[in-house]
Design a protein around this motif. Structure first.
Motif: not given
Length: 191
Positions: A79-97
């Protein structure tokens, strides 16, 4: 990773963007569970024929461009600003943040205390007999600032025909755009 240890937050039905209708995907649903303010379990369920492209299993690790094929996503905005976080999850079990300073700007990797645990095709409950594909992602949120969070849930589903459908809680833009601030359609209260 068992759901019995987690407190349910809610079950949400994603909808495809009208410009990217699926051929063989009937539904994408997400259940959210919390153990405390530092851990979230996301249970993605896809009801579809076996035409969904699922990348082969690899060693679970951070990877980029997971959204280029079947991928499940979580967006969190303090809350309170434009910043945000993204998480990705692949069926390969790889991920990103990733962290962003504002809409699609200032992108960088987020250093997590614990890597996400991604599990493909976990044991399904009896009421999920129509589900053709499942993915659970257990995410440590210690790197996310405390307080209320706006949340977006999304998925890219690629079919063997090459067609991709883009699923989200809301589609506020003319083209699929999971980063659009109005896509963060859920509110998680402070602890």
């Amino acid at each position: 990773m068992g759901k019995r240890q987690h407190l349910p937050v809610g079950k949400h039905h994603l909808v495809p963007h009208p410009d990217t209708p699926p051929d063989s995907v009937e539904a994408v649903d997400v259940e959210i569970y919390m153990t405390d303010t530092n851990e979230m379990l996301l249970c993605y369920r896809v009801t579809a024929s076996d035409e969904v492209v699922t990348p082969p299993w690899v060693v679970s690790q951070r990877a980029d461009k997971l959204w280029e094929t079947t991928c499940f996503e979580l967006f969190l905005q303090p809350a309170g600003g434009p910043a945000y976080f993204e998480f990705n999850f692949s069926p390969s079990t790889e991920w990103a943040a990733y962290a962003f300073d504002a809409y699609r700007s200032g992108m960088r990797n987020v250093d997590l205390v614990l890597d996400p645990h991604v599990e493909r095709d976990p044991e399904l409950e009896p009421e999920e007999s129509s589900v053709r594909f499942a993915l659970d992602a257990d995410v440590d949120l210690a790197a996310i600032p405390r307080g209320p969070l706006r949340m977006g849930l999304a998925a890219v589903i690629e079919e063997k025909s090459g067609r991709k459908s883009y699923w989200a809680l809301a589609h506020p833009a003319a083209k699929p755009d999971f980063h659009h601030p109005d896509s963060f359609a859920l509110q998680l209260p402070a602890e």
